[in-house]
Design an enzyme around this catalytic site. Structure first.
Site, PDB file in Angstrom:
ATOM      1  N   ARG A 124      -3.949   3.160  10.733  1.00  0.00           N
ATOM      2  CA  ARG A 124      -4.310   4.472  10.162  1.00  0.00           C
ATOM      3  C   ARG A 124      -5.630   4.367   9.415  1.00  0.00           C
ATOM      4  NH1 ARG A 124      -2.466   5.064   4.658  1.00  0.00           N
ATOM      5  NH2 ARG A 124      -1.489   3.157   3.892  1.00  0.00           N
ATOM      6  N   ASP A 168       2.536  -9.602   8.444  1.00  0.00           N
ATOM      7  CA  ASP A 168       2.446  -9.424   7.002  1.00  0.00           C
ATOM      8  C   ASP A 168       1.466 -10.470   6.495  1.00  0.00           C
ATOM      9  OD1 ASP A 168       2.727  -9.323   4.266  1.00  0.00           O
ATOM     10  OD2 ASP A 168       4.916  -9.454   4.263  1.00  0.00           O
ATOM     11  N   VAL A 169       0.313 -10.026   6.006  1.00  0.00           N
ATOM     12  CA  VAL A 169      -0.746 -10.971   5.638  1.00  0.00           C
ATOM     13  C   VAL A 169      -0.404 -11.781   4.390  1.00  0.00           C
ATOM     14  CG1 VAL A 169      -2.542  -9.577   6.736  1.00  0.00           C
ATOM     15  CG2 VAL A 169      -2.067  -9.284   4.284  1.00  0.00           C
ATOM     16  N   TYR A 197      -6.559  -3.643  -8.190  1.00  0.00           N
ATOM     17  CA  TYR A 197      -7.252  -3.308  -6.945  1.00  0.00           C
ATOM     18  C   TYR A 197      -8.735  -3.649  -7.035  1.00  0.00           C
ATOM     19  CZ  TYR A 197      -8.734  -0.459  -2.934  1.00  0.00           C
ATOM     20  OH  TYR A 197      -9.274  -0.023  -1.746  1.00  0.00           O
TER      21      TYR A 197
END
Length: 245
Positions: free
Chosen positions: A23, A59-60, A151
């Site tokens: 996405r 899944d990193v 973040y």
């Protein structure tokens, strides 16, 4: 690819891996490489990769899952020649309310996850003696943002990671660069109120959000022959929001 390939693209299809490509920005990047005729693999945690790509669940935050994803891609398409590390998460809150899990989950996905991907991709690229590593950061990593210390730290860390890799791997014709988008018209920004969107636009010199395809254009250029001498760079795609940083 044929001699009529679009300007700035490679003539021979390459194996491209885009993480988090189901996405938003990641999907636009994957679709742009498909349009160029490249062989594109997309990793997601839940599926939904674009048409024309190899959809690989990964899944990193799990090194074994990263290794398994690369094994699948190498078996199906060949060694990864272009890595676009785009997968990322947020857990926004003010620092006094931010839990250890809020911090560690964001750092582990956005920064340590990218380390895992780059390390595994570099093994194949060193054997090929060529490659492109492109990390998707954010203007927030350069400007900072209240409520996003986790973040912002993770996205700022990508710059140091990329520039260190650029120095380590450059002698093998492997470039490493960063793209730092600003506010982009995606599902994540669609949930903002009209007032919030208007306030954001007033901060952006160009007065609008980016389209995901505009970020994808910067990524495909960095992967093209035309950017062969660009490494260790941070390319802002932010409408001028972060200029000077």
């Amino acid at each position: 690819m044929s001699e009529t390939a679009p300007a700035g693209t490679s003539k021979t299809p390459r194996v491209v891996l885009v993480t988090g490509g189901n996405r938003g920005i990641g999907r636009a990047i994957a679709e742009a490489f498909v349009a160029q005729g490249d062989k594109v693999a997309v990793t997601t945690r839940s599926g939904g990769a674009p048409a024309g790509t190899l959809d690989v669940t990964c899944d990193v935050t799990d090194q074994a899952a990263v290794d398994a994803a690369f094994a699948t891609i190498e078996a199906e398409l060949g060694p990864v020649e272009v890595l676009v590390a785009n997968a990322g998460v947020t857990a926004d809150t003010l620092i006094l309310r931010m839990s250890e899990e809020d911090w560690s989950s964001v750092i582990d996905t956005n920064l340590t996850g990218t380390f895992r991907l780059a390390k595994r991709a570099a093994k194949g690229m060193l054997r090929l003696r060529r490659g492109r590593i492109i990390l998707i950061s954010s203007v927030v990593g350069l400007l900072g943002s209240p409520g996003q210390v986790n973040y912002a730290a993770s996205k700022a860390g990508l710059v140091g990671l990329a520039r260190s890799l650029a120095r380590e791997l450059g002698s093998r014709s492997i470039t490493t660069n960063v793209v730092a988008p600003g506010f982009v018209d995606t599902d994540m920004t669609a949930v903002l109120s009209d007032e919030q969107k208007s306030a954001i636009r007033t901060q952006v010199p160009l007065g609008r959000y980016a389209d995901p395809t505009e970020v994808a254009s910067a990524v495909t250029w960095l992967a093209s022959d035309g950017a062969a001498y660009v490494t260790g760079a941070v390319i802002p795609v932010d409408g001028g929001l972060g200029m000077g940083h």
